[in-house]
Design a protein around this motif. Structure first.
Motif: not given
Length: 183
Positions: A18-45
């Protein structure tokens, strides 16, 4: 399948460059499933607590209680809301550092501290809520039993929150250990 076969299959897998730009984009998007669930919990609360703050004064007789009781309730509600907003901001910039191992370990310890503060703010919220709703009540035996029941429900919820964070942290820690053991 034996663990050695699994390891040899894992090592035989060719990684997709993967290119460096692709890796940076992946970090900005926060595609990790654990982090997604944390964000969902925060928004609901945040949505639920904000809604409660908008209606508590008229629906739950906030006008009939002293100012200091209202201020305790508002401050104990604002504490987890502000903590959740900080958490959402924190999740946007997870990786920090030039070394991925150092960055992941920092992430783990920062998330651990965040989880501890989340649990403490939830305890403060529960105490403020109980003070607000039990203030100026003449307690009878039935009301004491109801209060004990409510406290037990809150304790179960706090235990559930603790278990959720413990599971998330152990998953993240095991992923970090697995990632570095495979190299």
């Amino acid at each position: 399948m034996e663990i050695d076969d699994l390891k040899s299959d894992w090592n035989a897998v060719q990684s997709i460059p993967k290119s460096e730009e692709t890796l940076l984009l992946m970090l900005q998007e926060n595609k990790h499933p654990v982090l997604k669930s944390i964000r969902k919990q925060i928004v609901i609360e945040v949505m639920a607590w904000s809604l409660f703050l908008m209606v508590y004064y008229s629906m739950f007789d906030g006008a009939e209680k002293p100012i200091w009781v209202n201020l305790v309730l508002i401050s104990t509600l604002l504490m987890p809301i502000l903590h959740s907003i900080y958490g959402y901001h924190y999740n946007k910039y997870l990786a920090n550092g030039s070394n991925i191992k150092v960055a992941l370990e920092r992430l783990y310890y920062s998330l651990k501290k965040y989880a501890l503060i989340a649990i403490i703010s939830r305890i403060g919220f529960v105490c403020g809520l109980l003070l607000f709703f039990s203030y100026n009540i003449h307690f009878t035996t039935a009301k004491y039993f109801l209060l004990v029941f409510i406290i037990i429900v809150f304790l179960i919820q706090l235990l559930g929150l603790y278990r959720i964070w413990r599971k998330r942290l152990s998953m993240l820690k095991s992923m970090i250990v697995t990632f570095f053991d495979s190299q």
